[in-house]
Design an enzyme around this catalytic site. Structure first.
Site, PDB file in Angstrom:
ATOM      1  N   HIS A  78       2.910   2.277   2.034  1.00  0.00           N
ATOM      2  CA  HIS A  78       3.106   3.116   3.382  1.00  0.00           C
ATOM      3  C   HIS A  78       3.923   2.150   4.429  1.00  0.00           C
ATOM      4  CE1 HIS A  78      -0.849   2.173   4.861  1.00  0.00           C
ATOM      5  NE2 HIS A  78      -0.046   0.949   4.903  1.00  0.00           N
TER       6      HIS A  78
ATOM      7  N   CYS B 130       3.031   6.754   7.562  1.00  0.00           N
ATOM      8  CA  CYS B 130       4.176   7.062   7.621  1.00  0.00           C
ATOM      9  C   CYS B 130       4.520   6.630   5.874  1.00  0.00           C
ATOM     10  CB  CYS B 130       5.113   6.360   8.278  1.00  0.00           C
ATOM     11  SG  CYS B 130       6.836   6.958   8.185  1.00  0.00           S
TER      12      CYS B 130
ATOM     13  N   ASN C 109       0.821  -1.200   0.201  1.00  0.00           N
ATOM     14  CA  ASN C 109       0.024   0.141   0.116  1.00  0.00           C
ATOM     15  C   ASN C 109       0.841   1.275   0.276  1.00  0.00           C
ATOM     16  OD1 ASN C 109      -2.416  -1.224   0.168  1.00  0.00           O
ATOM     17  ND2 ASN C 109      -2.260  -1.644   2.156  1.00  0.00           N
TER      18      ASN C 109
END
Length: 420
Positions: free
Chosen positions: A323, A358, A321
């Protein structure tokens, strides 16, 4: 005739008389006919001379002895010089057949050795290779994991990150085995059509003991509803041999749009897909719902007692994904924990509150505050920490609380039958 040849071999001084040649006439035959009645070629006379020399040489006794007869030496010397005398060309014809039979036998014995294992529990037969299976009327998924050498830490036990990875692996395999895996990281087909994927918002784990290298753990997982716009997933890890509980965990998940990176509501089509697999059961009865304190978020690194700055994600820390994987946050949180705690204590429980994702270019800092309390009942000192993981620019990424116990302290073990 045979008697004459034998006498010649043993008594060279009395050669056998040659057979009389027939007279010319109807019964007359050429002297150069072979055994088939065909006239032999001129070279055959030289062969006859060579054979005579061989017989004469065989009749000479061996000078130095040696235990072999003169006849045997003569026979060996008649072998053609172009074919060397080796071990292989002296083997009998059936040696190749014997070698083939031996090879087949050894291969069959090796295969039987690989298959000749005895499981200590009958239900292990259904998950021999750890692929996992659906149990409990299709509402629960179970998978076994063997603790590898590269999954243990300095104290020779599996790390908390290892067990968290097992939780994530069983969650994805549950979706895959149920036939709900679409084009995404745990996304269902209807979620993939709408560019949606799951993100974890909260997680709590209680560790009773840490497995060692070579241990086999059994992980059960199931899902249930969490309000109107979320999903809950629970896990229970136990020792596959003894049934003792190793870890219990629960988590809450929400949906995010892959394109806008914003949270989204659960569509009715997705709810229809996942509702048949909901199982209303809690792994952790007494959840830690205490609000996590807000640690200082300013740029001053002296606001918290222990701070670690300059944390950056690696390319390997990103998942499908795009991240950072949620397990990596735990490693960053523990980066700022005092080394004295890590050396003398082990993590007993952790509560995580994920605030935002993040990315690859993020730079983070980890804050830890250490608190020491006294248990009025047992008199033991309770050590707990409050953590904050944030971007160096200020926004909070994750807040967490951890509880620690001295190493060597045995937690209250619970035994849960694997059939539950």
């Amino acid at each position: 005739m045979p008697a004459s040849i034998a006498a010649t071999a043993f008594f060279p001084g009395s050669p056998a008389p040659a057979p009389a040649a027939p007279k010319n006439g109807l019964a007359e035959r050429p002297e150069s006919l072979d055994v088939r009645g065909v006239a032999a070629k001129p070279g055959s006379s030289s062969n006859a001379v060579r054979a005579g020399k061989t017989r004469a040489h065989a009749a000479v006794p061996k000078v130095n002895g040696g235990g072999k007869s003169a006849v045997a030496d003569g026979e060996h010397e008649t072998m053609p010089s172009s074919v060397p005398r080796t071990f292989y060309n002296q083997l009998p014809d059936w040696s190749m057949l014997l070698a083939a039979i031996t090879t087949i036998f050894l291969a069959a014995e090796k295969q039987w050795t690989l298959l000749d294992w005895k499981p200590r529990r009958p239900d292990m037969l259904t998950d021999t290779f750890g692929f996992g299976r659906i149990i409990h009327d299709g509402l629960m998924f179970r998978q076994n994991f063997s603790i590898r050498s590269y999954e243990i830490g300095a104290d020779r036990t599996a790390s908390i990150e290892t067990m968290m990875n097992h939780l994530q692996e069983t969650a994805l395999n549950h979706v895959k085995t149920a036939g709900l895996l679409g084009d995404g990281f745990g996304s269902t087909p209807e979620m993939s059509k709408r560019n949606l994927f799951w993100v974890v918002s909260q997680m709590q784990a209680i560790v009773e003991r840490y497995p060692c290298w070579g241990d086999t753990v059994e992980v059960d997982t199931w899902v249930s509803a969490n309000g109107k716009n979320g999903m809950r997933r629970d896990w229970h890890i136990r020792d596959s041999m003894t049934g003792h509980t190793i870890l219990k965990a629960t988590s809450k998940w929400v949906m995010m749009n892959k394109l806008t990176r914003k949270l989204a509501r659960i569509p009715d089509e997705v709810r229809t897909e996942i509702e048949p697999y909901f199982f209303e059961r809690s792994a952790i009865v007494d959840e830690d719902n205490r609000k996590l304190p807000k640690l200082p978020e300013d740029k001053s690194t002296t606001a918290a007692k222990y701070v670690r700055t300059g944390l950056t994600p690696r390319w390997a820390d990103l998942d499908i994904n795009q991240h950072v994987n949620n397990v990596k946050y735990i490693a960053w949180i523990l980066e700022s924990a005092p080394i004295s705690i890590l050396e003398n204590h082990e993590l007993a429980s952790i509560v995580l509150d994920y605030k935002r994702e993040c990315g690859r270019d993020s730079v983070l800092q980890s804050h830890t505050n250490v608190h020491t309390d006294c248990n009025s009942e047992s008199g033991e000192t309770i050590l707990h920490c409050e953590h904050l993981l944030s971007l160096e620019s200020g926004p909070t990424m994750v807040k967490a609380r951890t509880m620690w116990r001295p190493k060597g302290t045995k937690a209250q073990e619970t035994v849960v039958p694997s059939s539950l």
